[in-house]
Design an enzyme around this catalytic site. Structure first.
Site, mmCIF file in Angstrom:
data_model
loop_
_atom_site.group_PDB
_atom_site.id
_atom_site.type_symbol
_atom_site.label_atom_id
_atom_site.label_comp_id
_atom_site.label_asym_id
_atom_site.label_seq_id
_atom_site.Cartn_x
_atom_site.Cartn_y
_atom_site.Cartn_z
ATOM 1 N N HIS A 159 0.845 -1.206 0.000
ATOM 2 C CA HIS A 159 0.000 0.000 0.000
ATOM 3 C C HIS A 159 0.877 1.251 0.000
ATOM 4 O O HIS A 159 0.889 2.001 0.965
ATOM 5 C CB HIS A 159 -0.902 0.027 1.234
ATOM 6 C CG HIS A 159 -1.696 -1.212 1.452
ATOM 7 N ND1 HIS A 159 -2.881 -1.462 0.795
ATOM 8 C CD2 HIS A 159 -1.462 -2.309 2.229
ATOM 9 C CE1 HIS A 159 -3.352 -2.646 1.176
ATOM 10 N NE2 HIS A 159 -2.515 -3.178 2.042
ATOM 11 N N PRO A 160 1.609 1.474 -1.095
ATOM 12 C CA PRO A 160 2.618 2.551 -1.058
ATOM 13 C C PRO A 160 2.032 3.960 -0.992
ATOM 14 O O PRO A 160 2.759 4.912 -0.766
ATOM 15 C CB PRO A 160 3.403 2.345 -2.355
ATOM 16 C CG PRO A 160 2.502 1.559 -3.236
ATOM 17 C CD PRO A 160 1.630 0.722 -2.352
ATOM 18 N N LYS A 161 0.722 4.096 -1.189
ATOM 19 C CA LYS A 161 0.147 5.440 -1.153
ATOM 20 C C LYS A 161 -0.801 5.637 0.017
ATOM 21 O O LYS A 161 -1.690 6.483 -0.021
ATOM 22 C CB LYS A 161 -0.562 5.745 -2.479
ATOM 23 C CG LYS A 161 0.440 5.833 -3.619
ATOM 24 C CD LYS A 161 -0.110 6.580 -4.798
ATOM 25 C CE LYS A 161 1.001 6.799 -5.827
ATOM 26 N NZ LYS A 161 0.484 7.360 -7.071
ATOM 27 N N ASN A 162 -0.592 4.861 1.060
ATOM 28 C CA ASN A 162 -1.445 4.965 2.236
ATOM 29 C C ASN A 162 -0.711 5.775 3.310
ATOM 30 O O ASN A 162 0.437 5.497 3.633
ATOM 31 C CB ASN A 162 -1.768 3.542 2.712
ATOM 32 C CG ASN A 162 -2.467 3.529 4.052
ATOM 33 O OD1 ASN A 162 -1.913 3.950 5.060
ATOM 34 N ND2 ASN A 162 -3.689 3.051 4.070
#
Ligand SMILES: [Zn+2]
Lengths: 376, 328
Positions: free
Chosen positions: B113-116
């Site tokens: 989840h690199p954009k969390n």
């Protein structure tokens, strides 16, 4: 492609009912989805498609999420006041056991903003909101550098929550929710420098001390925080906050305003992108568009290109808009695509208030409440 | 939204908490969603159960190894729930858990989840606790290798670099990124960030940066990032004026001479003309008449999408000229 408002109204009506299980990653921010749906219907001038009963259910559910002071509360409770994003941490009353869960149920600055917004759209007079208490809850989230965290229970601090805090203070007409000088300082630091401004002891006013200092942002726009890359969404948060606080034109020089306008204008390719050399994305038609509107130069954009791009991301079957033409529709981009079209004065849509991200009609209702509050 | 198809295979071997002997003593606590919920989510049985147990644990205040597992399950199903992460940190701290393991764990979660926001926040707190940044540069390298403009990764990296004073190799890293993609605006921003916090924009650095950036522009002319950076350097000259840098004027004129009509070049020429006029200096090459002509060229040919904007700038220039005439 033709604009298809009826489909979008139905999209939002579905959103208000029930979402499939794969929407579980929205579980802690359901209030935000609720806001998108209700505010989206408001922009579509379709609130009458909600039955009076449904409106009442929404209102009751939103109030269900509000944490306010109780008689027994001590000082450490202050930070909890405000709207929660969902009922995930609302537990039925405990019987016969000690309940340790209460401190974890906290207001969230952005959810307080969207909660108040949703209530206003539904015509609520906020009489059940203890304005002093909610403002105190927001104030508790302000950091010593002027930024805001979302909630004291484990959150990062940045420009998004600065905006939410400013919007809440404006809606409540209670600026005890923040130190305006400190907030302004944080926003300006994101643009200019560590030592550009000096806070005088006992004073919240800011004084310009030195022109030769470090420029944090070299391209005249704002980032999520000092040193970070300029970004359309955070630029909106910064500019809208300054505007709501009434410090936009005192804080930014003509040269800075011109530079900011140029940066925003350069975001347009067909729709708008959020950063140089990034692809256009429907939501920036609002973030950058609203910023240009606040800066009094929205009419300089190429409206037809912007409109065509947005409509190309519309789903004609299910309703809704996507981020890109190649991606699926989802609530956030559906809402901001409509907000962007509303800035364009698309027929069938009510005009949006750029700073508050609410329809002009709802903001008129709010201003009437403000009059009542000052009279009482 | 997550892909629900992967849940099915998982659920075959999945044992519900109610069937786990070592959870027998816990009575799940349901969520109180009010009498008439809206924007309801049709939770899977698994999701509902895990959060029922999570609520029970919040109520009892238990902090144990099994709770660590529970927060893992809860976070996997909704990594955006910041209370789950907050409670997990409290458990970690209570148990004095091995934080290096936690760093590996959160690294895997971030990769998924690199954009969390919440997962990055968790990592930052763990690094703060460890007071050890040794894995962070490599970690952000990996994330940035997948998406070189990931805002969260850059934010984390800047925080690490600033907090632990790891500026030394950063300019090299930026140079590499710009070699791979000269249009990477995040890399240009990082270049600025590093210089400002290390050497600063001394006259020598200004000279080098102007030459470096001019070189990058000659490689790829239509690159807003490099042009913005070029102008950013100027903020640091003594006067802050574009026109105080002979280099810039000559660079623009040479480029124009080669036939380049890129909007960023033309925009800079307009600004140079306006600035000289404001400073009261008359210049044959960079005159207000030329600025008007260039605005027309931009509006009608080279930057048509901003036609109205360039017409607006034209009007501004005409007003300035008129003002000067009437004042004289
Ligand atoms: Zn977007």
């Amino acid at each position: 492609m033709d604009f298809n408002p009826k489909k979008h109204a139905r999209y939002f009506l579905r959103l208000l009912n029930i979402l499939p299980s794969h929407a579980s990653n929205y579980d802690s921010t359901r209030l935000l989805l609720c806001f998108f749906a209700v505010s989206g219907l408001d922009l579509l001038d379709a609130l009458d498609q909600l039955t009076p009963e449904k409106k009442e259910h929404i209102r009751e559910w939103v109030y269900h999420l509000l944490i306010q002071a109780k008689e027994s509360d001590g000082d450490d409770e202050v930070a909890r006041w405000g709207f929660q994003g969902a009922s995930t941490l609302i537990l039925p009353p405990a019987t016969g056991v000690i309940d340790n869960s209460e401190p974890y149920a906290c207001g969230h600055v952005s959810m307080t903003y969207t909660g108040l917004g949703t209530l206003l759209i539904l015509g609520d007079d906020l009489s059940r909101v203890n304005r002093k208490v909610v403002a105190a809850g927001v104030r508790a989230c302000q950091q010593s550098d002027g930024s805001f965290c979302a909630t004291l229970a484990g959150s990062e601090c940045d420009m998004r929550f600065v905006y939410s805090a400013a919007a809440v203070c404006y809606i409540l007409q209670d600026w005890s929710g923040m130190d305006v000088g400190l907030t302004t300082n944080y926003i300006m630091q994101s643009l200019v420098s560590h030592n550009f401004f000096q806070l005088l002891p006992g004073f919240t006013m800011i004084f310009l001390i030195n022109h030769d200092d470090i420029f944090q942002s070299y391209d005249n726009a704002f980032a999520q925080g000092p040193g970070l890359e300029s970004h359309g969404g955070h630029t909106f948060c910064a500019v809208a906050s300054l505007s709501l606080m009434g410090t936009l034109h005192t804080m930014l020089s003509t040269r800075q305003l011109d530079g900011l306008r140029r940066w925003c204008m350069m975001r347009q390719e067909s729709g708008f992108n959020g950063r140089p050399n990034k692809p256009v994305d429907t939501c920036y038609s609002f973030w950058v568009g609203a910023t240009l509107k606040i800066l009094d130069c929205y009419d300089l954009i190429n409206k037809s290109e912007n409109r065509s791009f947005t409509l190309a991301t519309q789903d004609n079957i299910t309703g809704g808009f996507a981020k890109w033409t190649s991606t699926d529709v989802e609530p956030l981009h559906t809402y901001f695509a409509l907000a962007g079209l509303s800035l364009l004065k698309e027929p069938g849509l009510i005009e949006i208030h750029p700073e508050l991200n609410l329809s002009q009609r709802t903001v008129e209702h709010l201003h009437k409440l403000h009059e009542q509050w000052t009279c009482n | 939204m997550t892909d629900s198809s992967s849940d099915c295979t998982y659920e075959e071997e999945y044992v519900f908490y109610k069937n786990r002997p070592h959870w027998k003593d816990v009575t799940p606590v349901p969520q109180d969603d009010g009498p008439n919920p809206v924007v309801a989510i049709a939770y899977t049985e698994q999701f509902r159960e895990i959060y029922d147990y999570f609520r029970a644990i919040l109520r009892s205040g238990e902090k144990s190894e099994r709770v660590l597992e529970l927060t893992n399950d809860a976070a996997q199903l909704n990594p955006a729930n910041y209370t789950v992460w907050q409670y997990r940190r409290e458990v970690l701290s209570h148990l004095k858990s091995n934080l290096s393991d936690e760093l590996n764990y959160i690294g895997e979660t971030i990769s998924e989840h690199p954009k969390n926001y919440q997962v990055w926040h968790h990592r930052r707190v763990i690094v703060e606790w460890l007071k050890d940044p040794s894995k962070e540069m490599e970690f952000t390298n990996v994330i940035l290798a997948q998406d070189s403009k990931n805002y969260h990764a850059w934010q984390h990296r800047q925080w690490v670099v600033a907090t632990f004073k790891l500026y030394d190799l950063e300019l090299e890293f930026v140079n590499d990124l710009l070699l791979k993609d000269v249009r990477n605006n995040s890399a240009w921003n990082q270049r600025y960030f590093v210089i400002i916090h290390t050497s600063g924009f001394t006259p020598n650095v200004i000279k080098n940066e102007l030459e470096y950036t001019a070189g990058k522009i000659r490689e790829v002319v239509n690159n807003e990032s490099a042009w913005n950076y070029l102008r950013g350097i100027i903020c640091h000259t003594e006067s802050g004026n574009i026109t105080s840098e002979e280099f810039i004027m000559k660079f623009c004129e040479d480029l124009y001479g080669t036939g380049c009509r890129c909007p960023y070049l033309l925009a800079l020429i307009v600004d140079i003309c306006e600035e000289l006029f404001e400073l009261g200096a008359s210049d044959e090459i960079f005159s207000m008449q030329r600025a008007l002509q260039v605005c027309d060229d931009l509006a009608l040919e080279h930057d048509k999408i901003r036609k109205e904007y360039w017409k607006f700038i034209s009007r501004r220039i005409n007003q300035a000229l008129l003002h000067r005439t009437t004042a004289a």
